[in-house]
Design a protein around this motif. Structure first.
Motif, mmCIF file in Angstrom:
data_model
loop_
_atom_site.group_PDB
_atom_site.id
_atom_site.type_symbol
_atom_site.label_atom_id
_atom_site.label_comp_id
_atom_site.label_asym_id
_atom_site.label_seq_id
_atom_site.Cartn_x
_atom_site.Cartn_y
_atom_site.Cartn_z
ATOM 1 N N ALA A 221 3.171 3.321 -3.242
ATOM 2 C CA ALA A 221 2.182 3.717 -2.245
ATOM 3 C C ALA A 221 2.911 4.091 -0.951
ATOM 4 O O ALA A 221 3.963 3.518 -0.635
ATOM 5 C CB ALA A 221 1.198 2.578 -2.002
ATOM 6 N N PRO A 222 2.397 5.049 -0.158
ATOM 7 C CA PRO A 222 3.112 5.542 1.026
ATOM 8 C C PRO A 222 3.490 4.459 2.029
ATOM 9 O O PRO A 222 4.538 4.559 2.679
ATOM 10 C CB PRO A 222 2.118 6.540 1.640
ATOM 11 N N GLN A 223 2.647 3.419 2.161
ATOM 12 C CA GLN A 223 2.935 2.413 3.178
ATOM 13 C C GLN A 223 4.231 1.641 2.899
ATOM 14 O O GLN A 223 4.849 1.096 3.829
ATOM 15 C CB GLN A 223 1.766 1.425 3.323
ATOM 16 N N TYR A 224 4.660 1.593 1.641
ATOM 17 C CA TYR A 224 5.886 0.850 1.331
ATOM 18 C C TYR A 224 7.114 1.509 1.965
ATOM 19 O O TYR A 224 8.079 0.829 2.317
ATOM 20 C CB TYR A 224 6.062 0.723 -0.183
ATOM 21 N N GLY A 225 7.079 2.831 2.110
ATOM 22 C CA GLY A 225 8.172 3.493 2.812
ATOM 23 C C GLY A 225 8.201 3.112 4.279
ATOM 24 O O GLY A 225 9.277 2.899 4.861
ATOM 25 N N LEU A 226 7.011 3.009 4.900
ATOM 26 C CA LEU A 226 6.941 2.604 6.307
ATOM 27 C C LEU A 226 7.322 1.134 6.467
ATOM 28 O O LEU A 226 8.004 0.765 7.437
ATOM 29 C CB LEU A 226 5.536 2.860 6.847
ATOM 30 N N HIS B 113 -5.537 7.456 1.683
ATOM 31 C CA HIS B 113 -5.491 6.163 2.354
ATOM 32 C C HIS B 113 -4.073 5.585 2.410
ATOM 33 O O HIS B 113 -3.357 5.555 1.413
ATOM 34 C CB HIS B 113 -6.407 5.168 1.640
ATOM 35 N N ILE B 114 -3.675 5.172 3.619
ATOM 36 C CA ILE B 114 -2.426 4.433 3.824
ATOM 37 C C ILE B 114 -2.789 3.099 4.461
ATOM 38 O O ILE B 114 -3.375 3.061 5.550
ATOM 39 C CB ILE B 114 -1.442 5.197 4.727
ATOM 40 N N LYS C 262 -4.535 5.916 9.887
ATOM 41 C CA LYS C 262 -5.772 6.622 9.512
ATOM 42 C C LYS C 262 -5.670 8.114 9.771
ATOM 43 O O LYS C 262 -6.335 8.919 9.105
ATOM 44 C CB LYS C 262 -6.955 6.034 10.289
ATOM 45 N N LEU C 263 -4.818 8.482 10.738
ATOM 46 C CA LEU C 263 -4.661 9.902 11.051
ATOM 47 C C LEU C 263 -3.900 10.646 9.961
ATOM 48 O O LEU C 263 -3.927 11.879 9.919
ATOM 49 C CB LEU C 263 -3.922 10.069 12.389
#
Length: 687
Positions: free
Chosen positions: A156-161, A353-354, A467-468
């Protein structure tokens, strides 16, 4: 009558008769002086002859003394002691700590474990200003790249952040590099996705897949920390420089092909990474119209924009910030375009969704009881080595340009602990990124505080701005990843490897082809195998040098490299081109020496003056170690030479070598002909 005014020697003027006068006493004085001078010369000659004899005696005594130095050294350190000195995590530091007072001891321990304690004492506002600018610039590049690399790792994208928050903070406290930028990278993301997906399907079971990735991160951190604590960084060197160059280039090609899915908006894509499978999937999608031209137009447009800003940044150093913020500008503009045109309604794929907020705990997600734990540990080991290789190479390149030392063992410990803590806080494997480190360096960073600034900026983005990113096109993430790939392919370095060493180039090409046509694991396996084959070939066929004296010097060199070198008559000086004489090469070396000596096989045995070889001198200056097979081969060589009436001598044997030769009484078998240098052996032979 004698003329007046003229003195007549031998005549008495008054009596006009003969007289001996002063002539005879004068001659006696001259004869006395000549006799004294002759006596002095004879005495000086006798003294000079005595001095020459004394010098010869001293020279002989010196040769004997130096031979005794060689034959009676102290006991060399044993294997266990050498192993302890190599892998001891503390060495002599504990002894030095015990001699310090308690407050100094605490400070020393803190400085050793946390280098930030050392350099923060001299940290000033000017440095913080530079680090703040570098950190913000770094964050503008890191945020879109981190999201893209997470999708490459099939997370999921948030894991990179998440991976751009906790690991940089840990590294800033424990690392020694000032310029290296920590976070997710393309090669590690590819490695994890290509290997873990064989155990769990990231599409069918994303939670189980994510858990295994986090578990692999834990093992990677554990291995990295162990390498540093026990000073086992030499394990990382199993991946040679040439192998890394080829592997990186192959990985860049595979990553680029993988990004065609997002760039073209392809719905159905293969999980395989080899070029044939990927190109087949792309062709089928294009043939059956399973792709979206809007994604392609959007992604290609911003890819051209990012590459253009990178070109401008290279042309003008003052515009270093332009390629750094170009990915973030691309994300913002493309998101605005999608919102305004409602492109998501026309098939343009978006991130959606992130999950925002601070990194959640992932301790409960680590799968130590999984049936795949053994495979996951193996994946962790492979990823740990590749990540360390990349990070240490990046760190050392920038450290050398700024003139400070990078502690490799501390780097490994820092990388290990940041990945261990990262596995507990929803991060996957992080390491040093070359592209982001170059941006950090160009932005004028002073210390690792730039990593702290970047991590805080990413955390703020996670907390308030995720959210953006809902309408951010996936094609933009693909274009950002594609724009970073040219830096992984180093054509000039590959060409340099080809010019310098063909076997190294073979390892480079083997790694590239293994990754492109097989998988990342196959590429690594091919690279390591070819590197070991090179080592084995060099070890089992080391060859020998025939030495001669350079005119006007006491230096002995290879006669092939220095044709002007003079071979001493009747003496064959041989140098073994290996640091180890062992079971793998001992017989080969012995046969080469015998071949040089044999009249039937080598016409060079006859010297110009007709003399035959009377002495074979082995120069052991290169030989660091010898085993029982090597000793046996020397004994066989000595017996062969004895049968031909040729003497054997050795020069400059190293500590362990002469110790073992003394233990088996080899020195006695060659009548003690052991010398410190080849020159001394020549001198002894003349006498």
């Amino acid at each position: 009558m004698p003329k007046p005014g003229i003195k007549h020697f031998g005549m008495n003027n008054s009596a006009n008769s003969y007289s001996p006068g002063p002539e005879i006493p004068l001659r006696e004085q001259e004869l006395s002086k000549f006799s004294q001078t002759l006596q002095d010369l004879m005495a000086a000659s006798a003294v000079e002859s005595s001095t020459e004899q004394e010098m010869l005696d001293l020279e002989k005594q010196g040769l004997a003394d130096r031979t005794q130095w060689l034959l009676n050294p102290p006991e060399p350190p044993g294997l266990l002691r050498a192993f302890k000195e190599t892998v001891s995590p503390f060495g002599n530091k504990l002894q030095s700590l015990n001699r310090q007072s308690r407050p100094k001891r605490v400070v020393s321990v803190l400085q050793e474990v946390f280098p930030i304690v050392s350099w923060c004492q001299d940290y000033k506002a000017k440095k913080f200003k530079n680090d703040l600018l570098a950190g913000l610039t770094l964050a503008s590049l890191c945020i879109p790249q981190s999201i893209g690399y997470a999708t490459l790792a099939k997370l999921a994208p948030q894991y990179g952040l998440y991976t751009s928050v906790v690991p940089p903070l840990i590294y800033a406290v424990m690392g020694t590099s000032r310029e290296i930028a920590i976070g997710p990278v393309a090669v590690i993301s590819l490695l994890l996705s290509s290997m873990v997906q064989k155990l769990e399907d990231p599409v069918a079971n994303p939670i189980a897949y994510t858990n295994l990735v986090l578990t692999a991160t834990f093992f990677a951190g554990m291995f990295q920390a162990a390498f540093g604590l026990f000073r086992s960084g030499f394990l990382v060197d199993f991946l040679s420089h040439a192998a890394i160059v080829g592997f990186m280039a192959g990985a860049a090609i595979v990553i680029g092909l993988q990004q065609l899915k997002g760039l073209l908006g392809i719905s159905h894509f293969t999980n395989k990474t080899d070029v044939i499978s990927v190109m087949e999937a792309v062709w089928k999608s294009l043939d059956h119209h399973h792709w979206n031209p809007h994604d392609c137009i959007l992604g290609c447009s911003f890819l051209i924009f990012i590459l253009t800003t990178r070109f401008l940044g290279k042309r003008n150093r003052k515009l270093f910030w332009l390629p750094a913020i170009a990915p973030l500008i691309s994300v913002v503009l493309s998101t605005v375009i999608v919102i305004i045109t409602k492109a998501d309604k026309h098939g343009v794929k978006t991130v959606k969704h992130i999950k925002g907020g601070l990194n959640p705990s992932s301790v409960h997600q680590l799968q130590f009881n999984s049936p795949h734990v053994g495979e996951v540990a193996k994946i962790g080991l492979i990823v740990a080595i590749v990540a360390l290789t990349e990070a240490v190479a990046v760190g050392r390149s920038f450290a050398s340009s700024k003139g400070y030392h990078l502690d490799g063992n501390k780097e490994m410990v820092a990388m290990g602990f940041m990945n261990l803590v990262g596995s507990f806080t929803s991060c996957y494997v992080a390491t040093g990124s070359f592209s982001r480190s170059a941006v950090n360096f160009s932005a004028g960073c002073e210390t690792a505080v730039s990593n702290i600034v970047m991590a805080i900026t990413v955390f703020i983005s996670l907390e308030f701005f995720t959210k953006l990113l809902y309408y951010t096109p996936v094609a933009i993430l693909a274009s950002i990843i594609l724009s970073a790939l040219p830096g992984l392919i180093d054509f000039s370095e590959a060409f340099r490897i080809w010019k310098v060493d063909k076997l190294d180039f073979l390892a480079c090409i083997g790694a590239l082809l293994g990754v492109v046509f097989g998988s990342a694991e196959i590429g690594l396996l091919v690279a390591v195998t070819l590197s070991f084959v090179k080592i084995i070939l060099i070890s089992i066929q080391p060859g020998i040098d025939i030495l001669g004296r350079l005119p006007g010097t006491d230096v002995f060199c290879d006669v092939n490299q220095y044709p002007m070198a003079i071979k001493p008559p009747g003496i064959l000086i041989v140098r073994i081109k290996s640091s180890l004489l062992c079971f793998a090469n001992a017989n080969f070396v012995r046969e080469r020496i015998v071949k040089r000596i044999s009249n039937k096989e080598d016409e060079d045995t006859k010297e110009k003056d007709g003399r035959t070889i009377q002495l074979v001198l082995l120069d052991m200056s290169n030989l660091m170690e010898i085993d029982t097979s090597g000793i046996a081969s020397l004994e066989e060589l000595q017996k062969h030479l004895d049968s031909k009436g040729i003497k054997l001598a050795i020069a400059n044997p190293r500590w362990r070598v002469i110790h073992k030769l003394r233990l088996v009484n080899f020195v006695g078998k060659i009548a003690g002909r052991v010398f410190l240098t080849a020159g001394e052996a020549m001198l002894a032979d003349q006498k």
